[in-house]
Design an enzyme around this catalytic site. Structure first.
Site, mmCIF file in Angstrom:
data_model
loop_
_atom_site.group_PDB
_atom_site.id
_atom_site.type_symbol
_atom_site.label_atom_id
_atom_site.label_comp_id
_atom_site.label_asym_id
_atom_site.label_seq_id
_atom_site.Cartn_x
_atom_site.Cartn_y
_atom_site.Cartn_z
ATOM 1 C CE LYS A 53 -0.227 0.316 -0.053
ATOM 2 N NZ LYS A 53 -1.572 0.345 0.549
ATOM 3 N NE ARG A 108 -2.019 -6.350 0.765
ATOM 4 C CZ ARG A 108 -2.305 -5.570 -0.278
ATOM 5 N NH1 ARG A 108 -1.489 -5.485 -1.295
ATOM 6 N NH2 ARG A 108 -3.421 -4.864 -0.287
ATOM 7 N NE ARG A 125 -9.868 2.280 -4.543
ATOM 8 C CZ ARG A 125 -8.770 1.625 -4.179
ATOM 9 N NH1 ARG A 125 -7.625 2.273 -4.080
ATOM 10 N NH2 ARG A 125 -8.828 0.360 -3.875
ATOM 11 N NE ARG A 163 -9.512 -2.671 -5.928
ATOM 12 C CZ ARG A 163 -8.317 -2.547 -5.345
ATOM 13 N NH1 ARG A 163 -7.459 -1.653 -5.776
ATOM 14 N NH2 ARG A 163 -7.983 -3.315 -4.336
ATOM 15 N NE ARG A 203 -8.990 -4.232 0.056
ATOM 16 C CZ ARG A 203 -9.242 -3.156 -0.682
ATOM 17 N NH1 ARG A 203 -10.491 -2.782 -0.909
ATOM 18 N NH2 ARG A 203 -8.264 -2.460 -1.192
HETATM 19 P P1 AMP Z 1 -4.467 -3.863 -3.572
HETATM 20 O O1 AMP Z 1 -4.801 -3.451 -4.964
HETATM 21 O O2 AMP Z 1 -3.026 -3.646 -3.209
HETATM 22 O O3 AMP Z 1 -5.410 -3.264 -2.551
HETATM 23 O O4 AMP Z 1 -4.678 -5.459 -3.505
HETATM 24 C C1 AMP Z 1 -5.935 -6.036 -3.768
HETATM 25 C C2 AMP Z 1 -5.973 -7.454 -3.264
HETATM 26 O O5 AMP Z 1 -4.985 -8.233 -3.965
HETATM 27 C C3 AMP Z 1 -5.647 -7.635 -1.788
HETATM 28 O O6 AMP Z 1 -6.769 -7.423 -0.958
HETATM 29 C C4 AMP Z 1 -5.195 -9.099 -1.783
HETATM 30 O O7 AMP Z 1 -6.292 -9.981 -1.890
HETATM 31 C C5 AMP Z 1 -4.411 -9.200 -3.090
HETATM 32 N N1 AMP Z 1 -2.988 -8.848 -2.890
HETATM 33 C C6 AMP Z 1 -2.325 -7.774 -3.401
HETATM 34 N N2 AMP Z 1 -1.036 -7.793 -3.030
HETATM 35 C C7 AMP Z 1 -0.870 -8.892 -2.263
HETATM 36 C C8 AMP Z 1 0.239 -9.443 -1.553
HETATM 37 N N3 AMP Z 1 1.444 -8.832 -1.550
HETATM 38 N N4 AMP Z 1 0.040 -10.601 -0.875
HETATM 39 C C9 AMP Z 1 -1.155 -11.212 -0.869
HETATM 40 N N5 AMP Z 1 -2.243 -10.746 -1.482
HETATM 41 C C10 AMP Z 1 -2.116 -9.576 -2.187
#
Ligand code: AMP
Length: 225
Positions: free
Chosen positions: A13, A88, A127, A160, A171
């Site tokens: 994404k 989410r 990654r 990360r 996740r």
């Molecule tokens: P991402 O970079 O999108 O994979 O997000 C990394 C982490 O940030 C996720 O595993 C969640 O802990 C938190 N996170 C990101 N977006 C959201 C969201 N919309 N709602 C809740 N937690 C989020």
């Protein structure tokens, strides 16, 4: 054009959102990036979010909604945006709809990235991210020219903390339990478009661009007609 990218972590994404952002000249809003920035700068939001992110859990709705609302209200979002990683949960999706409604807008299209869990685990566990410019690499699929260094800015690459295999599995579980239901929500709203994420990056970009162009034409016709 107001766009949402929906799909499991590691579906590509972020990469595709960058391309759409450049082509359509609309900002790429990644909730994950905003939260990580908040952690780095030590804001109150960052302090609240940290432990959830490290465990691979969702940050509570009220924390993430605040940060997204502030971002969407900025001037550069006037003509649209690509939301990556938000919403989410169903509650987040409803809050987003309500917020846009009060601004006289709505989400135009939701791209749902379809990818197998095996592919996600392979992608995320290899990654690497540039600490300086945020560019993405993969030890096997998109290796940098010089090991450990970014091709674009020579910044140091790092993994990360939430891309460690055990957190990736958590996740994915969280995605299945709390986010996957949004597919039905947006399908019922008739704005869901499915995108296969098992293709080459350029092919995925082309499929997304074709759908955006179709939606833009449709939009112009309704404005004229
Ligand atoms: P991402 O970079 O999108 O994979 O997000 C990394 C982490 O940030 C996720 O595993 C969640 O802990 C938190 N996170 C990101 N977006 C959201 C969201 N919309 N709602 C809740 N937690 C989020």
């Amino acid at each position: 054009m107001r766009i949402v990218f929906l799909g499991p972590p590691g579906a590509g994404k972020g990469t595709q959102a960058e391309t759409v952002s450049k082509n359509e000249k609309i900002p790429h809003i990644s909730s994950g990036n905003l939260l990580r920035e908040a952690i780095e700068t030590g804001t109150e939001t960052g302090l609240k979010a940290r432990s959830y992110i490290e465990k691979g859990l969702l940050v509570p709705d009220e924390v993430v909604v605040g940060i997204i609302k502030d971002r969407i209200l900025k001037g550069d979002c006037k003509n649209g945006f690509v939301l990556d990683g938000f919403p989410r949960t169903l509650a987040q999706a409803k809050i987003l709809d309500e917020m846009l409604k009060t601004l006289g807008n709505h989400i135009d299209v939701v791209f749902y990235f379809i990818v197998s869990e095996d592919a996600v685990v392979a992608r995320l566990s290899g990654r690497m991210i540039c600490s300086a410019c945020g560019a993405n690499y993969h030890v096997q699929f998109v290796p940098p020219i010089k090991e450990g260094l970014c091709d674009k800015c020579s910044g140091k690459l790092h993994q990360r903390t939430d891309d460690k295999p055990e957190t990736v599995l958590e996740r994915l579980k969280v995605y299945r339990e709390q986010t996957a239901g949004l597919v039905e929500y947006y399908r019922n709203n008739k704005i869901l478009r499915e995108i296969s994420s098992d293709l080459k990056i350029e092919e995925i970009s082309k499929n997304i661009a074709d759908i955006i162009n179709y939606e833009l034409k449709k939009h112009k016709k309704t404005m004229v007609g």
